[in-house]
Design a protein around this motif. Sequence first.
Motif, mmCIF file in Angstrom:
data_model
loop_
_atom_site.group_PDB
_atom_site.id
_atom_site.type_symbol
_atom_site.label_atom_id
_atom_site.label_comp_id
_atom_site.label_asym_id
_atom_site.label_seq_id
_atom_site.Cartn_x
_atom_site.Cartn_y
_atom_site.Cartn_z
ATOM 1 N N ASP A 184 12.521 -10.078 25.562
ATOM 2 C CA ASP A 184 11.113 -10.357 25.823
ATOM 3 C C ASP A 184 10.335 -10.500 24.511
ATOM 4 N N ARG A 215 11.554 -11.275 34.200
ATOM 5 C CA ARG A 215 10.500 -12.155 33.688
ATOM 6 C C ARG A 215 10.960 -12.900 32.429
ATOM 7 N N ARG A 247 11.318 -17.059 31.764
ATOM 8 C CA ARG A 247 10.744 -17.781 30.626
ATOM 9 C C ARG A 247 11.816 -18.483 29.801
ATOM 10 N N ASN A 278 4.996 -8.187 38.127
ATOM 11 C CA ASN A 278 4.632 -9.151 37.086
ATOM 12 C C ASN A 278 5.661 -10.281 37.008
ATOM 13 N N ALA A 279 6.937 -9.947 37.243
ATOM 14 C CA ALA A 279 7.967 -10.990 37.282
ATOM 15 C C ALA A 279 7.807 -11.878 38.513
ATOM 16 N N GLU A 289 5.162 -14.340 37.803
ATOM 17 C CA GLU A 289 5.673 -15.385 36.911
ATOM 18 C C GLU A 289 6.483 -16.413 37.698
ATOM 19 N N TRP A 290 7.233 -15.934 38.688
ATOM 20 C CA TRP A 290 8.067 -16.831 39.498
ATOM 21 C C TRP A 290 7.196 -17.709 40.412
#
Length: 679
Positions: free
Chosen positions: A482, A550, A554, A591-592, A595-596
């Motif tokens: 990350d 996450r 990315r 949070n992941a 993001e998805w």
Amino acid sequence: MPDPQRSNRLAGETSPYLLQHAHNPVDWYPWGPEALEEARRSDRPILLSIGYSACHWCHVMAHESFEDEATAEVMNRLFVNIKVDREERPDLDRIYQTVHQLLSRRGGGWPLTVCLNPHDLVPFFTGTYFPKEPRYGMPAFVSVLHHLAAFYAEHRGDLARNGQVLREALEAMGREGDGALMPDAGLLARATQALRTSFDASHGGFGGAPKFPRTADLELLLRSDGEGVEMLRTTLDGMARGGIYDHLGGGFARYSVDERWEIPHFEKMLYDNGPLLELYARMAAQTGDPAYAVVATGTAEWVIREMQSPEGGYYAALDADSEGGEGRFYLWDRQEVQGLLSADEYLVFSLRYGLDGPPNFEGHWHLRVARSLEAVAAATGKGGDEVTRLLESARTRLRRAREQRVRPGRDDKVIAAWNGLMVRGMTVAGRLLGRADFMESADRALGFVRRTMDAGGRLMSVYRDGRARFDAYLDDHAFLLDAALEILQTRWSTDDLEWAVSLADRLLERFEDAEHGGFFFTAADHETLIQRPKPWMDESMPSGNGVAIRALIRLAGLTGESRYADAAERGLRAAHGAMARYPHAHCALMNAVREWLTPPPLVILRGGREALKQWCAKAREAAPEALVYAIPSDAVGLPSALAARMPGPGGPVAYVCRGRVCAAPTDSLGTLNEILSAC
């Protein structure tokens, strides 16, 4: 007191915590084959004690019991005694904290005291701190020891049966259905609503005392609706005013013992300060409020000044204690402050930080913001600029005086995972606050980890005194991956991208549950223990699974490698059951999920180095949440998906995608702004 002329087996260790016990009369072993074989050979139960160097109650128990000759005699006669640094062996700590919660039906903590059957390493008793004499409603430690030894001798059949039940319970944990369901926006909404339910509207944070920062929860609020951002603001404001923040030296303590953030447990941990640094820097950029920038800057400068080694790595922690007392380094007497400051400085300082009121910690003053700058100005009749100048002068004088005190102990080991959290935080703060020194600090730390802790393609978890030790865990790989992706947004390095890809490949090869999805905490070839955890829930740090997923999302977007996205999807499906039951306990995974479901714009810029600076600035101004990678025209060795995004003949070219939808490449800044404004 420990006898410096006598040492036990911990004397050969590198952990500052274990070395604190190297001269105890207790015949301590480090965890390893020698201790386990001796316990089996002698048929004595194992007394396992887990703690860490900055832990106040670990120090208390050590002084009361482990330095006591009579207590040590009982321990040495009845047990094989193993001391573990939970920061070196988070695998052991995670397993036995889980067992403690199963057996006691309440949360654990440190020191953790566990009694193990030596033949299968399954606990038959767990506890935390025990006093030397009966008090606090707890029995004396020696009394506990005698009862445990007798139970082991007299209940072998019960131990075997109970151990089997406990093993089955541990094996069942982490089985989260068939992975058929994918988390959706409804789950995100439930998590935010659960946070609202426990939110303290008066002081910020969640629940009552003791109150922890819970940085994964705060990051979820940062990217939520207006009410969520207000919850975040209230929390960050409360922490910045409270004594959990060091108003003279910068940085945050581990937690507050009260609901007002006023009195902390005084240890400072690297893993809290990295995410908090990022949150304050992002709020400074998002709101334009300079107060957030002040806190972020103070935290980063403290890290560089006190927590970064000459070689570049970030140290782990500062102790809560100094001179034998908790928080003594940070406390003040009114007369001492008066003697160090001018009359005008003292007037505004005492009003601002509460010295005009009663002492707030054991007859002393611990600094917290008691009045706003406007209130101080009104009470003193001084202008705002003069108040600010006097306060800065007073803080400088007191900080210099404080530096002459006996400092808290510093745990100077370098932990890969914690460095990943701080590299990310320092990188974001440097980029958003325009501080090149913060970004240079992050570069040095990442370089140190790569150079000293990842030799031969096998990442190590801990470094100290020239030795990198212990195979790295999920968190080490995930947090560094990350961080590497974040630092690539600050300055491009194909070599760092290749290293990030290597970390991701090792995650998939050695940690992924290929059958059910998600990532185990330990690698496939790790020492066999009574459980191989697959942690979904956030604890003192964000969930390694959440951060890994996450980061993989990315990385897939950046490199075009679908296998990273596939692994992320498998992990989210596997975690669905746990997230659905306790949404607010899994905010890193949430949070992941965000993001998805709603990926931020991905901007790839190709062109000359100087021209890219302007394009970067414009892209981030148009879309602050965008992931922006500025890749110079002369970069070589790029993955095919990046190599195909060529620079233009006359200047930079921007390639913008959001999820699986990409806009046409553009060589116009105006068109780039239009594309990003529409995202």
